[in-house]
Design a protein around this motif. Structure first.
Motif, short mmCIF file in Angstrom:
data_model
loop_
_atom_site.label_atom_id
_atom_site.label_comp_id
_atom_site.label_asym_id
_atom_site.label_seq_id
_atom_site.Cartn_x
_atom_site.Cartn_y
_atom_site.Cartn_z
N SER A 181 123.27 20.29 59.46
CA SER A 181 122.82 18.90 59.46
C SER A 181 123.27 18.16 58.21
O SER A 181 123.54 16.96 58.26
N LEU A 203 124.96 23.04 66.23
CA LEU A 203 123.80 23.66 65.59
C LEU A 203 123.60 25.09 66.09
O LEU A 203 123.33 25.99 65.30
N SER A 204 123.78 25.31 67.38
CA SER A 204 123.63 26.66 67.93
C SER A 204 124.63 27.63 67.32
O SER A 204 124.30 28.77 67.01
N TRP A 236 126.25 17.68 69.21
CA TRP A 236 125.49 18.18 68.06
C TRP A 236 124.81 19.50 68.38
O TRP A 236 124.78 20.42 67.57
N LEU A 237 124.26 19.63 69.58
CA LEU A 237 123.48 20.82 69.93
C LEU A 237 124.30 22.10 69.89
O LEU A 237 123.86 23.09 69.30
N SER A 297 125.58 12.95 70.49
CA SER A 297 124.38 13.77 70.39
C SER A 297 124.52 15.07 71.17
O SER A 297 124.04 16.12 70.73
N SER A 336 131.87 15.49 67.80
CA SER A 336 130.71 14.62 67.63
C SER A 336 131.04 13.43 66.75
O SER A 336 130.68 12.29 67.05
#
Length: 108
Positions: free
Chosen positions: A65, A55-56, A51-52, A48, A14
């Motif tokens: 974050s 986070l998962s 990023w998901l 972006s 990212s």
């Protein structure tokens, strides 16, 4: 809470696309070219999308974050200072150093 290694891999990916987007965005600001605009949008979209899964895998919005935001906080000034030879004040430099320390503490 220790983060699994894949969190850092997704964040690194990212960050690479974010850095590319920042670089291309600066070029666009100097020379409004439609191709530069589209390339920047693409790079930010991939940024972006990576990023998901970070986070998962990390499971903690607070920690992941914080690492993400502080990494980006260090990247944009690096691009501006080194690649585009922009300047900052001493107080702004101190803020960058303190942010870097915070990133280290949040990742422990």
């Amino acid at each position: 809470m220790r983060m699994p290694p894949q969190v850092y891999l997704f964040l690194l990916g990212s960050l690479v696309f974010y850095a590319g987007g920042e670089y291309v965005s600066k070029l666009y600001s100097l020379n409004q070219n439609c191709r530069l605009f589209m390339l920047a949008v693409f790079m930010y979209a991939v940024n972006s999308a990576l990023w998901l899964p970070a986070l998962s895998a990390g499971k903690s919005l607070t920690i992941v974050s914080t690492i993400w935001n502080l990494s980006y906080m260090m990247t944009a000034p690096f691009i501006g200072l080194v690649l585009f030879r922009e300047g900052i004040t001493g107080l702004q430099g101190l803020g960058l150093v303190l942010g870097f320390v915070a990133m280290i503490l949040m990742s422990l």
